[in-house]
Design an enzyme around this catalytic site. Structure first.
Site, mmCIF file in Angstrom:
data_model
loop_
_atom_site.group_PDB
_atom_site.id
_atom_site.type_symbol
_atom_site.label_atom_id
_atom_site.label_comp_id
_atom_site.label_asym_id
_atom_site.label_seq_id
_atom_site.Cartn_x
_atom_site.Cartn_y
_atom_site.Cartn_z
ATOM 1 N N ASN A 193 0.855 -1.191 0.000
ATOM 2 C CA ASN A 193 0.000 0.000 0.000
ATOM 3 C C ASN A 193 0.890 1.239 0.000
ATOM 4 O OD1 ASN A 193 -1.797 2.161 1.342
ATOM 5 N ND2 ASN A 193 -3.201 0.463 0.990
ATOM 6 N N CYS A 196 1.902 -9.050 4.654
ATOM 7 C CA CYS A 196 2.748 -10.120 4.107
ATOM 8 C C CYS A 196 1.897 -11.265 3.549
ATOM 9 C CB CYS A 196 3.637 -10.703 5.194
ATOM 10 S SG CYS A 196 4.890 -9.601 5.813
ATOM 11 N N GLU A 210 2.187 -14.478 4.006
ATOM 12 C CA GLU A 210 1.852 -15.519 4.980
ATOM 13 C C GLU A 210 0.579 -15.175 5.743
ATOM 14 O OE1 GLU A 210 4.728 -14.032 4.443
ATOM 15 O OE2 GLU A 210 6.426 -15.143 5.243
ATOM 16 N N CYS A 240 8.665 -13.011 8.488
ATOM 17 C CA CYS A 240 9.024 -11.894 9.377
ATOM 18 C C CYS A 240 8.472 -12.157 10.778
ATOM 19 C CB CYS A 240 8.470 -10.581 8.820
ATOM 20 S SG CYS A 240 6.715 -10.350 9.134
HETATM 21 N N1 THU Z 1 7.124 -9.961 2.865
HETATM 22 C C1 THU Z 1 6.279 -11.036 2.891
HETATM 23 O O1 THU Z 1 5.220 -11.044 2.253
HETATM 24 N N2 THU Z 1 6.637 -12.083 3.648
HETATM 25 C C2 THU Z 1 7.812 -12.200 4.339
HETATM 26 O O2 THU Z 1 8.039 -13.202 4.995
HETATM 27 C C3 THU Z 1 8.772 -11.107 4.297
HETATM 28 C C4 THU Z 1 8.352 -9.864 3.608
HETATM 29 C C5 THU Z 1 6.750 -8.819 2.028
HETATM 30 C C6 THU Z 1 6.368 -7.560 2.753
HETATM 31 C C7 THU Z 1 6.656 -6.520 1.688
HETATM 32 O O3 THU Z 1 5.514 -6.427 0.845
HETATM 33 C C8 THU Z 1 7.799 -7.089 0.893
HETATM 34 O O4 THU Z 1 7.833 -8.473 1.197
HETATM 35 C C9 THU Z 1 9.146 -6.474 1.218
HETATM 36 O O5 THU Z 1 9.401 -6.495 2.559
#
Ligand code: THU
Length: 165
Positions: free
Chosen positions: A65, A73, A75, A112
């Site tokens: 966004n 994320c 997950e 994360c």
């Molecule tokens: N991101 C995820 O979707 N999962 C993770 O485990 C790590 C980070 C995404 C968040 C953001 O949209 C992009 O990756 C960069 O951090």
């Protein structure tokens, strides 16, 4: 102070061909999902695929966004969707994969901190561990049986229990 060690158990597969049928199917789904990611700000496309005990595979992708913290994320998108659609189903495993043209990203993608916390809550809710499959693009796939291996000393619901005075 008495020093203690936390034991983290994980498995590693150097080749995708060495993964079992179930795991490789899930990794494939996570890889496919990366194509549906909405990541115009980071260009880091993440896909997550969840295997439920009813056989369903639920996919999620990161949704960014322009107000950065409002994104989510892959997950958590997948877990919240799975829990919304199938509140009584048990999450057996979650595979995570990434794709980007912007930089080299060969290492297995590791959830994360916030996603680890959400996986921990899902485990407590369903009272069973979740297999986390962290897929790398070129090299190794890393697997843990249960979030405790990625989130030792996690904060859980029992810490909120209050004793009567
Ligand atoms: N991101 C995820 O979707 N999962 C993770 O485990 C790590 C980070 C995404 C968040 C953001 O949209 C992009 O990756 C960069 O951090």
């Amino acid at each position: 102070m008495k020093e203690k060690e936390v034991v983290i158990k994980y498995g590693e597969y150097q080749n995708k061909e060495d993964l079992g049928v179930e795991d490789s199917k899930l990794v494939l789904s996570a890889n496919e999902a990366t194509n549906n990611s909405y990541a115009p700000y980071s260009d880091f496309k993440v896909g997550a695929a969840i295997l439920l005990d009813n056989g369903e595979i639920i996919k999620g992708t990161n949704q960014e966004n322009s107000a950065y913290p409002s994104g989510l994320c892959a997950e958590r998108v997948a877990i919240f969707f799975a829990n919304s659609q199938f509140p009584d189903a048990v999450i057996k495993s979650i595979a995570i994969a990434s794709q980007t043209d912007r930089f080299e990203s060969d290492e297995p993608i590791s959830p994360c901190g916030s996603c680890r916390q959400v996986i921990s809550e899902a485990e407590n809710r369903q009272k069973s561990k979740i297999r986390v499959i962290m897929s790398g693009n070129k090299c190794v796939t890393r697997i843990v049986e249960g979030i405790e291996n990625l989130l030792p000393f996690g904060f859980q619901e029992d810490k909120l229990k209050k004793t009567c005075r």
